[in-house]
Design an enzyme around this catalytic site. Structure first.
Site, PDB file in Angstrom:
ATOM      1  N   SER A 133       0.807  -1.345   0.079  1.00  0.00           N
ATOM      2  CA  SER A 133      -0.114  -0.161   0.078  1.00  0.00           C
ATOM      3  C   SER A 133       0.928   1.292   0.034  1.00  0.00           C
ATOM      4  O   SER A 133       2.090   1.109   0.627  1.00  0.00           O
ATOM      5  CB  SER A 133      -0.835   0.056   1.365  1.00  0.00           C
ATOM      6  OG  SER A 133      -1.476   1.232   1.492  1.00  0.00           O
ATOM      7  N   TYR A 190      -1.797  -1.076  10.537  1.00  0.00           N
ATOM      8  CA  TYR A 190      -1.894  -1.452   8.875  1.00  0.00           C
ATOM      9  C   TYR A 190      -0.648  -1.103   7.951  1.00  0.00           C
ATOM     10  O   TYR A 190      -0.052  -1.858   7.228  1.00  0.00           O
ATOM     11  CB  TYR A 190      -3.085  -0.886   8.399  1.00  0.00           C
ATOM     12  CG  TYR A 190      -3.343  -1.246   6.826  1.00  0.00           C
ATOM     13  CD1 TYR A 190      -4.035  -1.833   6.573  1.00  0.00           C
ATOM     14  CD2 TYR A 190      -2.861  -0.131   5.939  1.00  0.00           C
ATOM     15  CE1 TYR A 190      -4.569  -2.136   5.252  1.00  0.00           C
ATOM     16  CE2 TYR A 190      -2.917  -0.182   4.669  1.00  0.00           C
ATOM     17  CZ  TYR A 190      -3.982  -0.976   4.235  1.00  0.00           C
ATOM     18  OH  TYR A 190      -4.058  -1.361   2.926  1.00  0.00           O
TER      19      TYR A 190
HETATM   20  N1  LIG Z   1      -8.554   0.112  -1.867  1.00  0.00           N
HETATM   21  C1  LIG Z   1      -7.435   0.698  -1.570  1.00  0.00           C
HETATM   22  O1  LIG Z   1      -7.594   1.746  -1.354  1.00  0.00           O
HETATM   23  C2  LIG Z   1      -6.450  -0.221  -1.283  1.00  0.00           C
HETATM   24  C3  LIG Z   1      -5.079   0.655  -1.099  1.00  0.00           C
HETATM   25  C4  LIG Z   1      -4.010  -0.038  -0.511  1.00  0.00           C
HETATM   26  C5  LIG Z   1      -3.946  -1.410  -0.521  1.00  0.00           C
HETATM   27  N2  LIG Z   1      -5.116  -2.187  -0.486  1.00  0.00           N
HETATM   28  C6  LIG Z   1      -4.928  -3.411  -0.305  1.00  0.00           C
HETATM   29  O2  LIG Z   1      -5.571  -4.355  -1.393  1.00  0.00           O
HETATM   30  C7  LIG Z   1      -5.776  -5.492  -0.885  1.00  0.00           C
HETATM   31  C8  LIG Z   1      -7.195  -5.848  -1.581  1.00  0.00           C
HETATM   32  O3  LIG Z   1      -8.299  -4.898  -0.832  1.00  0.00           O
HETATM   33  P1  LIG Z   1      -9.600  -4.228  -1.581  1.00  0.00           P
HETATM   34  O4  LIG Z   1      -9.366  -2.841  -1.727  1.00  0.00           O
HETATM   35  O5  LIG Z   1      -9.648  -4.911  -3.070  1.00  0.00           O
HETATM   36  O6  LIG Z   1     -10.601  -4.445  -0.632  1.00  0.00           O
HETATM   37  P2  LIG Z   1     -12.027  -5.423  -0.636  1.00  0.00           P
HETATM   38  O7  LIG Z   1     -12.669  -5.433   0.656  1.00  0.00           O
HETATM   39  O8  LIG Z   1     -12.795  -5.106  -2.003  1.00  0.00           O
HETATM   40  O9  LIG Z   1     -11.550  -7.079  -1.025  1.00  0.00           O
HETATM   41  C9  LIG Z   1     -10.668  -7.767   0.224  1.00  0.00           C
HETATM   42  C10 LIG Z   1     -10.986  -9.043  -0.252  1.00  0.00           C
HETATM   43  O10 LIG Z   1     -10.259  -9.998   0.823  1.00  0.00           O
HETATM   44  C11 LIG Z   1     -11.092 -10.629   1.524  1.00  0.00           C
HETATM   45  N3  LIG Z   1     -10.714 -11.135   2.877  1.00  0.00           N
HETATM   46  C12 LIG Z   1     -10.542 -10.081   3.881  1.00  0.00           C
HETATM   47  N4  LIG Z   1     -10.158 -11.072   4.994  1.00  0.00           N
HETATM   48  C13 LIG Z   1      -9.720 -12.142   4.651  1.00  0.00           C
HETATM   49  C14 LIG Z   1      -9.046 -13.024   5.305  1.00  0.00           C
HETATM   50  N5  LIG Z   1      -8.752 -13.252   6.526  1.00  0.00           N
HETATM   51  N6  LIG Z   1      -8.719 -14.169   4.457  1.00  0.00           N
HETATM   52  C15 LIG Z   1      -9.007 -14.043   3.315  1.00  0.00           C
HETATM   53  N7  LIG Z   1      -9.814 -13.390   2.552  1.00  0.00           N
HETATM   54  C16 LIG Z   1     -10.023 -12.202   3.214  1.00  0.00           C
HETATM   55  C17 LIG Z   1     -12.586 -10.255   1.664  1.00  0.00           C
HETATM   56  O11 LIG Z   1     -13.477 -10.994   1.802  1.00  0.00           O
HETATM   57  C18 LIG Z   1     -12.611  -9.439   0.236  1.00  0.00           C
HETATM   58  O12 LIG Z   1     -12.915 -10.337  -0.628  1.00  0.00           O
HETATM   59  C19 LIG Z   1      -5.719  -5.280   0.641  1.00  0.00           C
HETATM   60  O13 LIG Z   1      -4.606  -6.162   0.922  1.00  0.00           O
HETATM   61  C20 LIG Z   1      -5.600  -3.926   0.966  1.00  0.00           C
HETATM   62  O14 LIG Z   1      -5.058  -3.876   2.075  1.00  0.00           O
HETATM   63  C21 LIG Z   1      -6.450  -1.505  -1.000  1.00  0.00           C
END
Ligand SMILES: NC(=O)c1ccc[n+]([C@@H]2O[C@H](COP(=O)([O-])OP(=O)(O)OC[C@H]3O[C@@H](n4cnc5c(N)ncnc54)[C@H](O)[C@@H]3O)[C@@H](O)[C@H]2O)c1
Length: 289
Positions: free
Chosen positions: A141, A154
């Site tokens: 991130s 985080y």
């Molecule tokens: N959206 C943003 O702005 C952003 C920015 C930086 C990093 N991220 C990272 O991107 C990644 C994906 O997030 P996203 O934005 O697509 O969010 P999202 O909530 O749309 O998707 C996350 C997915 O991870 C699954 N999940 C959560 N905990 C879990 C577990 N213990 N075991 C298995 N699956 C699990 C959820 O069910 C969901 O389907 C994450 O690692 C997040 O930290 C997101």
């Protein structure tokens, strides 16, 4: 340039939503078979039904070492091997400040966001070795690179993902396994509206985020899950064959510098403030004279 993952087998964690789901779509389009892993069974089954024969859903909680080991094994058994791992599952973890942190809350965030990535790689290694190599992509991130982009536990975990990726790239190069990370910026996904949020509030938050997201960074449009999926496809595929131990920032320029370096409104506001200051100083020097 179109990237082919023809004949490749990938595991994508956090596949049922957001970045994971968009990546499943991109990887399948590029010809890969995907084992889609998630705790969200309903979402996972929908995904499986959307891509019959190309996507198989596996229930996997990345906080569980057993679930991770089984997931890699199932990918290998189902599709005949494992070439790509996208360690992407995650959530915000504990929002607690350092001042109020407890060991339990800290461990929760680290287990969800950092230990999961280490163990994902650990259990993918034997399968990738058997294939003569592989590509691992880990989701970090922008919070790994700058303070104030997410909760402290985080941010520390995501910074850990960056260094872990680098160290793993060094250790695994002897097996022709490449390891890289992606640092997404502000991407419109469900991560900001977790499942336990009342649905009315969820819709309101999503609406507000979508209407303001284009203003969050120099590239003035919302960051979409597919922006990250395309980066993941690049790092997983042959076009990045000489790239390992590094990270790709996909943030619309969020980290280029302070807001005043790119936002004309912020520049105008600052100029006004400076003019007010100068006018005040001039007034003072006149009254002193
Ligand atoms: N959206 C943003 O702005 C952003 C920015 C930086 C990093 N991220 C990272 O991107 C990644 C994906 O997030 P996203 O934005 O697509 O969010 P999202 O909530 O749309 O998707 C996350 C997915 O991870 C699954 N999940 C959560 N905990 C879990 C577990 N213990 N075991 C298995 N699956 C699990 C959820 O069910 C969901 O389907 C994450 O690692 C997040 O930290 C997101």
């Amino acid at each position: 340039m179109s990237i082919s993952l023809d004949g490749k087998v990938a595991v994508i964690t956090g596949a049922a939503s957001g970045i994971g789901r968009a990546s499943v779509e991109r990887f399948v389009e590029a010809g890969a078979k995907v084992l889609a892993a998630d705790i969200d069974e309903a979402g996972g089954r929908l995904l499986e039904a959307a891509f019959p024969g190309q996507v198989v859903f596996q229930t996997c909680d990345v906080m569980s070492e057993d679930d991770i080991a089984v997931t890699m094994e199932v990918a290998s058994q189902t599709f005949g091997g494992l070439d790509i791992l996208f360690n992407n599952a995650g959530a915000g973890g504990s929002p607690t400040s350092l001042e109020e942190m407890t060991g339990e809350l800290w461990d929760y965030s680290q287990n969800l966001l950092l230990r999961s990535v280490a163990l994902g790689m650990r259990y993918a290694i034997p399968h990738m070795k058997a294939r003569g190599g592989g590509a691992i992509v880990n989701t970090a991130s922008v919070a790994a690179l700058s303070a104030g982009m997410g909760p402290i536990a985080y941010s520390a975990a995501k910074a850990g993902v960056l260094h872990l990726s680098k160290c793993a790239a060094a250790e695994l190069s002897k097996y022709s396994i490449r390891v890289n990370a992606i640092c997404p910026g502000f991407i419109l996904t469900n991560i900001f509206t977790p499942g336990d949020m009342p649905s009315q509030i969820k819709s309101a938050v999503q609406l507000t985020m979508r209407s303001g997201a284009h203003m969050a960074q120099p590239i003035q449009r919302p960051g979409e899950a597919d922006d990250i999926a395309q980066a993941a496809l690049y790092l997983a595929g042959p076009a990045s064959g000489f790239v390992t131990g590094t990270h790709l920032v996909v943030d619309g320029g969020m980290l280029v510098g302070p807001r005043s370096s790119w936002d004309p409104e912020e520049q105008a506001r600052r100029l006004k403030e400076r003019e007010k200051l100068w006018a005040g100083a001039a007034e003072l020097s006149r009254s002193d004279a």
